[in-house]
Motif scaffolding. Structure first.
Motif, short mmCIF file in Angstrom:
data_model
loop_
_atom_site.label_atom_id
_atom_site.label_comp_id
_atom_site.label_asym_id
_atom_site.label_seq_id
_atom_site.Cartn_x
_atom_site.Cartn_y
_atom_site.Cartn_z
N ASP A 13 30.80 -38.68 -47.64
CA ASP A 13 29.84 -38.07 -48.52
C ASP A 13 29.17 -39.17 -49.35
O ASP A 13 29.80 -40.18 -49.68
CB ASP A 13 30.60 -37.11 -49.45
N ARG A 14 27.89 -38.97 -49.65
CA ARG A 14 27.12 -39.93 -50.45
C ARG A 14 27.11 -41.33 -49.84
O ARG A 14 27.12 -42.32 -50.55
CB ARG A 14 27.66 -39.99 -51.89
N GLU A 15 27.13 -41.38 -48.51
CA GLU A 15 26.98 -42.66 -47.82
C GLU A 15 26.01 -42.48 -46.67
O GLU A 15 25.84 -41.38 -46.15
CB GLU A 15 28.32 -43.13 -47.26
N ILE A 16 25.42 -43.61 -46.26
CA ILE A 16 24.59 -43.58 -45.06
C ILE A 16 25.39 -44.18 -43.94
O ILE A 16 25.82 -45.33 -44.01
CB ILE A 16 23.29 -44.36 -45.27
N THR A 17 25.65 -43.38 -42.92
CA THR A 17 26.38 -43.86 -41.76
C THR A 17 25.39 -44.02 -40.62
O THR A 17 24.70 -43.06 -40.27
CB THR A 17 27.46 -42.85 -41.35
N ALA A 18 25.30 -45.22 -40.08
CA ALA A 18 24.35 -45.45 -38.99
C ALA A 18 25.09 -45.42 -37.66
O ALA A 18 26.22 -45.88 -37.56
CB ALA A 18 23.66 -46.78 -39.18
N ILE A 19 24.44 -44.82 -36.67
CA ILE A 19 24.96 -44.90 -35.30
C ILE A 19 23.96 -45.72 -34.52
O ILE A 19 22.79 -45.34 -34.42
CB ILE A 19 25.11 -43.51 -34.67
N ILE A 20 24.40 -46.87 -34.01
CA ILE A 20 23.48 -47.69 -33.24
C ILE A 20 24.04 -47.89 -31.84
O ILE A 20 25.20 -47.54 -31.55
CB ILE A 20 23.19 -49.05 -33.91
N GLY A 21 23.24 -48.46 -30.99
CA GLY A 21 23.66 -48.70 -29.62
C GLY A 21 22.45 -48.70 -28.71
O GLY A 21 21.42 -48.13 -29.07
N PRO A 22 22.58 -49.30 -27.55
CA PRO A 22 21.46 -49.37 -26.61
C PRO A 22 21.01 -47.99 -26.18
O PRO A 22 21.74 -47.00 -26.37
CB PRO A 22 22.03 -50.15 -25.42
N ASN A 23 19.85 -47.91 -25.55
CA ASN A 23 19.37 -46.63 -25.03
C ASN A 23 20.35 -46.06 -24.03
O ASN A 23 20.91 -46.79 -23.22
CB ASN A 23 18.02 -46.82 -24.35
N GLY A 24 20.55 -44.75 -24.08
CA GLY A 24 21.46 -44.11 -23.15
C GLY A 24 22.92 -44.25 -23.54
O GLY A 24 23.80 -43.87 -22.79
N ALA A 25 23.17 -44.78 -24.75
CA ALA A 25 24.56 -44.98 -25.17
C ALA A 25 25.23 -43.66 -25.53
O ALA A 25 26.46 -43.59 -25.61
CB ALA A 25 24.60 -45.93 -26.36
#
Ligand SMILES: Nc1ncnc2c1ncn2[C@@H]1O[C@H](COP(=O)(O)OP(=O)(O)O)[C@@H](O)[C@H]1O
Ligand SMILES: [Mg+2]
Lengths: 494, 286
Positions: B35-47
């Protein structure tokens, strides 16, 4: 067609491509015309035999070839020779004896259409308007009409109210008025499902049938009056909408359309086959006419103890009094549907319908329960169909399953689509075109479906969103702008 | 000055697996968004990033996995994998945007914002009855809805074009409108699928400001799929890296940036580019 031979022009003409295009069209015509026109089954001595009509096929193929050639040359910037040639064709088809009447009609009309097209191309100096430009022009017309409809709307209502008392309004005119208003009401009802919620319903006539039979049967078995049955018929139609809706509304797009189509036919077939209850194909006759709000009847010699309309108001008896009363009844019903729709469009549910039409996935992501929203649209529209149905029953005094065939659904749908999905004024304009014109030219009624088909194709080509497709926002943050200003702005932006 | 309360878990993803026939799009992915955080999900296309979102928001039913959405006590947690999509938005208060923008493009900007408040308004309008008769309850509710819309439109700089047709907005504005519309549902978790795609650097910077504003002022969790490392590395509190449906790294931006597995994944993806540049892009965001 020597007149359209390529001349010496700056703009080179790819005659081979044009010929190929025309030949292709002719081939398609051949493939279609051969089984449809070329082989006709005829009844000879009570045996079916096939009679060849190859001459007609040949003529049809040649006509299609020439027609396509004319269109292609117009497009390629050679409108003048096309204009001359097509006028010659149309005129000669008019005077020369052609084997059959339809052929003559097609040749004359086809020649005239191509001539018109070529003439337009000549006038505007470039052979065709770009699609976008044409669209923009039509949008401007739509926007202007939208602005005007703020004025036209009330004027039209006043006209409709005054109509029965205008000097030219005889019985036939009022009858046509009733017919038109019935279709307008059905169009406005279906507009909720198709125009607002974007659900393609091909079986709307089913609810019309449920309404009509509800009234007829309730009156027949229980002797209920029209005024009691009207709400009941709406309720029953709405219930049948819910019943159908529950399983069906999960389906998407085409599947949904097909199931509604099936439902429409199902209702009709039940009505035909449930002989004991519905009278089967013979229908139900002697459906009671509506009374004057339960106070007085429209009869010359009322039974003892019953008041009659002319006695109540102390006027001469006339059979048109009931017709006029029916006219006002359907006018009020139709206007009720209209005001209801205008109002609900500004409510959360109405906005959700339109949102659903725009993007149902986004609706779900915003927490909107699609099924409930669709059910509401479906059952409300069904209720209005039911009202219209019971009106139909009481007006005709006789109903049979024949009145509720698929073609009725198709006509109502055509009215909505032609008018411009979601446009209330569009429904009125389209009804005048689809129902009013054929009524006026009764003699030509055998060509009605032909004209209907051509009209729909032209609309799909030139105006896929319908005649009056302008949409006004239901809520504004800033000052209201006229539709024309909005149109102007969106053009400036583009 | 009071110490801000420690972030608590908002969304717990455990062993999330999504199979399409023979294809395993997401495999055994677990992470926690605070809560009250920014969680990023990254990864190449199609990941499998979008697939994770689709599982979270109920558009796909996960093959395996538990998705727990924590709520403010005394409300009990909700298991998203068991809820219908619209309930996830409505009850669990998870809002999302789409990789390919999904606006109600024929409706006005303001109408888009009002439709997002459908459930609230529906209740206030007595399922349309109070609305039909124009009762004051409903008029008040509608005014409040317009105020909320105005607030967010102001935030994303769309107030002047509030009466435009949404489909006529320029691309960047459409992206902002989609975020503003999602915020109108008053979510507890905001999921954004590549919100910076197609934005110019200035617009990306504005987006970063908007997201930090949402996190800090509205105190909600944000889940962010993003390729633009300048956005991801500056604003996220926590980064999850996916590759071929598996989680290969998880930690603060600083930790993830130097993780050999991540560098390898990004080098692998961009073989055509000169590798050092790609690493630099990954590293230089902060
Ligand atoms: N509905 C679906 N049916 C089949 N395969 C899918 C479906 N949705 C996603 N996939 C597959 O799952 C993999 C991950 O896709 P996606 O989640 O969109 O990746 P990302 O968003 O990380 O670019 C891709 O190989 C994609 O083809
Ligand atoms: Mg994706």
């Amino acid at each position: 067609m020597t007149a359209v031979a390529p001349g010496v022009r700056a703009h080179t003409l790819d005659i081979a491509a044009v010929l190929k295009e025309s030949a292709l069209a002719a081939l398609v015509a051949l493939l279609l015309a051969f089984p449809l026109v070329g082989l006709r089954t005829v009844d000879v001595l009570s045996r079916l035999t096939i009679e060849p009509h190859f001459a007609e096929v040949a003529v049809a193929v040649v006509l299609v070839f020439l027609g396509r050639l004319g269109m292609a040359l117009t497009r390629e910037g050679r409108p003048l020779p096309v204009l001359v040639a097509s006028l010659v064709v149309a005129a000669s088809a008019w005077f020369l004896p052609l084997p059959t009447m339809p052929l003559k009609l097609i040749a004359v009309a086809g020649g005239a259409i191509i001539a018109l097209r070529a003439a337009l191309a000549l006038r505007s100096h470039h052979s065709t308007l770009s699609l976008a430009e044409r669209e923009r022009r039509m949008d401007r017309v739509g926007a202007r009409f939208q602005d005007a409809s703020r004025l036209i709307g009330p004027i039209a209502v006043i006209f409709a109210v005054a109509l029965p008392f205008l000097p030219f309004a005889d019985r036939a005119v009022v009858d046509i008025g009733i017919l038109l208003l019935t279709y307008i009401m059905l169009g406005w009802g279906l507009n909720i499902v198709v125009g607002l919620a974007g659900l393609l319903d091909l079986g709307y006539v089913a609810f019309y049938a449920v309404g009509a039979y509800s009234y007829a049967l309730l009156a027949q078995y229980f002797g209920f009056s029209f005024w009691l049955c009207l709400p009941l018929a709406g309720l029953l139609a709405s219930l049948s909408g819910l019943l159908l809706g529950f399983p069906v509304l999960r389906l998407r797009g085409d599947y949904f359309a097909i199931v509604t189509l099936g439902f429409g036919e199902m209702i009709r077939i039940i009505l035909i086959n449930w002989y004991d209850f519905t009278g089967g194909p013979n229908g139900i006759s002697g459906i009671p006419r509506p009374s004057f709000f339960g106070i007085a009847d429209f009869v010359r010699n009322p039974e003892p103890g019953v008041l009659s309309f002319h006695e109540l108001f102390g006027v001469e008896y006339s059979s048109i009094q009931r017709i006029i009363f029916l006219y006002y009844l359907i006018l009020v019903l139709a206007l009720f549907v209209n005001f209801f729709t205008l109002r609900i469009r500004k409510l959360p549910i109405g906005r959700a319908w339109e949102a659903l039409r725009e993007d149902d996935v986004a609706c779900t992501a915003l927490g909107i329960n699609r099924t409930n929203i669709k059910l509401a649209a479906f059952s409300i529209a069904a209720m209005f169909g039911g009202f219209a149905g019971s009106f139909f029953a009481t007006r005709q005094g006789f109903i049979s399953p024949e009145s509720f065939s698929f073609i009725e659904s198709a006509i109502i749908l055509a009215i909505v689509v032609l008018g411009g999905m979601g446009s209330q004024a569009g429904v009125v304009v389209a009804t005048l075109l689809v129902i009013g014109l054929p009524e006026m030219f009764r003699e030509l009624s055998q060509y009605r479906m032909l004209a209907f088909g051509i009209g729909m194709v032209l609309i799909m080509l030139w105006r896929p969103r319908g005649l009056l497709a302008h949409r006004d926002p239901t809520i504004l943050l800033h000052k209201r702008k006229s539709a024309m200003q909005q149109q102007q702005e969106s053009e400036d932006r583009a | 000055m009071t110490v801000p309360p420690k972030p608590t878990p908002l969304l717990e993803v455990e062993h999330l697996t999504m199979r399409f026939g023979g294809l395993i799009a997401v495999s055994e992915v677990s992470f926690t968004a605070m809560d009250r955080e920014i969680t990023a999900i990254i990864g190449p296309n199609g990941a499998g990033k979008t697939t994770v979102f689709n599982c979270l928001t109920g558009f796909y039913t996960p093959t395996v996995g538990r998705l727990t959405m924590h709520r403010k006590p005394p409300k009990t947690p909700l298991y998203l994998e068991r809820l219908e999509a619209y309930r996830i938005a409505h009850k669990a208060r998870v809002a999302r945007t789409f990789q390919n923008i999904r606006l109600f493009s024929g409706m006005s900007v303001l109408e888009n914002m009002i439709v997002a408040q459908h459930n609230k308004l529906m209740r206030a309008s007595g399922f349309s009855l109070a609305g039909l008769f124009g009762l004051p309850v409903y008029r008040r509710a509608e005014r409040a809805a317009v105020d909320l819309a105005r607030y967010w439109l102001d935030r994303v700089n769309l107030i002047d074009v509030a009466d435009w047709q949404a489909g006529n907005l320029p691309y960047g504005a459409q992206r902002r409108l989609e975020i503003a519309r999602a915020m109108c549902t008053e979510p507890a978790l905001l999921c954004l699928d590549e919100p910076a795609a197609g934005l110019n650097p200035r617009e990306s910077a504005e987006l970063s400001d908007l997201l930090t504003f949402i996190r800090d002022e509205h105190k909600i969790g944000v889940l962010l799929i993003e390729h633009d490392m300048s956005v991801v590395m500056t604003i996220s509190d926590h980064v999850v890296v996916l590759e071929y449906g598996r989680k290969i790294s998880d930690g603060t931006p600083a930790e993830v940036r130097v993780d050999p597995a991540v560098i390898r994944a990004y080098l692998g993806e961009e073989e055509e580019e000169t590798p050092p540049e790609a690493v630099q892009r990954l590293a230089g965001g902060a």
